[in-house]
Design a protein around this motif. Sequence first.
Motif: not given
Length: 278
Positions: A232-234
Amino acid sequence: MAGSAHGDIPLTTISFSQRPNGTVATVTVSNPRKLNSLNTTVLDAFLSCVPPLAQRSDLRCVIVTGGLCSVGQQAFIGGADISEMKDFSNAEAGRTFINKLHLACKALRNLPVPVIARVNGHALGGGLVVMASADLRIATSDARFGMPEVQRGVPSTIEAAMLPAQIGAARARRLLLLGDTISAQEAESWGLVDKVVQADQLDEAVEEWVDRLLKNGPRALRIQKKLFAMWEQVPLREAIEAGVWEFGTPFEAEGFEAEGRRMMNEFQMQNRQRKSRL
């Protein structure tokens, strides 16, 4: 357990079921006179009992659900408690409250094991973002879903930010800008919930998924949830590289102490036995 059930006192409770393959925890949000709406008392109890679950090595999965209501309708969580919010004296009071709700959602997302939302009724506003913070969601066919905050003069925030990725930007705008309420069947078609069943089949459906989780590799499941959070973040390249590294983790131990090696050998042996019986 945080708190205890005395009449209609708002609280959050936790119970444990010991299974042959580990422990299953059930977190129950209860505010019976107000469709299990979230107020400071409920959220404080939630935050006292849920984060410590992350330290339990025997934990295999967590179920989050709503308690029985003392009104006609049943609810998973009917939203944030308007009777408390209407008296916020300033902006900081609103920010303190909504951040506490965010921390409750974050506590579910931070658990290293799968979280199943047992959606036993309406999931509105704050209840919907709690549900969205779970990994798997089973709802009753009479449940309703919505984000009506704009109809009450405030925006939908915190984990509502996950909705565009979960259900698409257009559908998220419909929920957040119009304040629409949708049926369980529509929520399932959108991907907001994973499965819809009749109310009397809910426990059986949840138990089926719990059983399936318990048959999977416990370390593999923890790694998989960790990877979901990272994805979800990278950027994609970093996500793929992390997956390459983590794929080797289940083979680190010696012999059959390594989960990947043990479970693959068990599968191969079972497959041979099946073929020999044909």
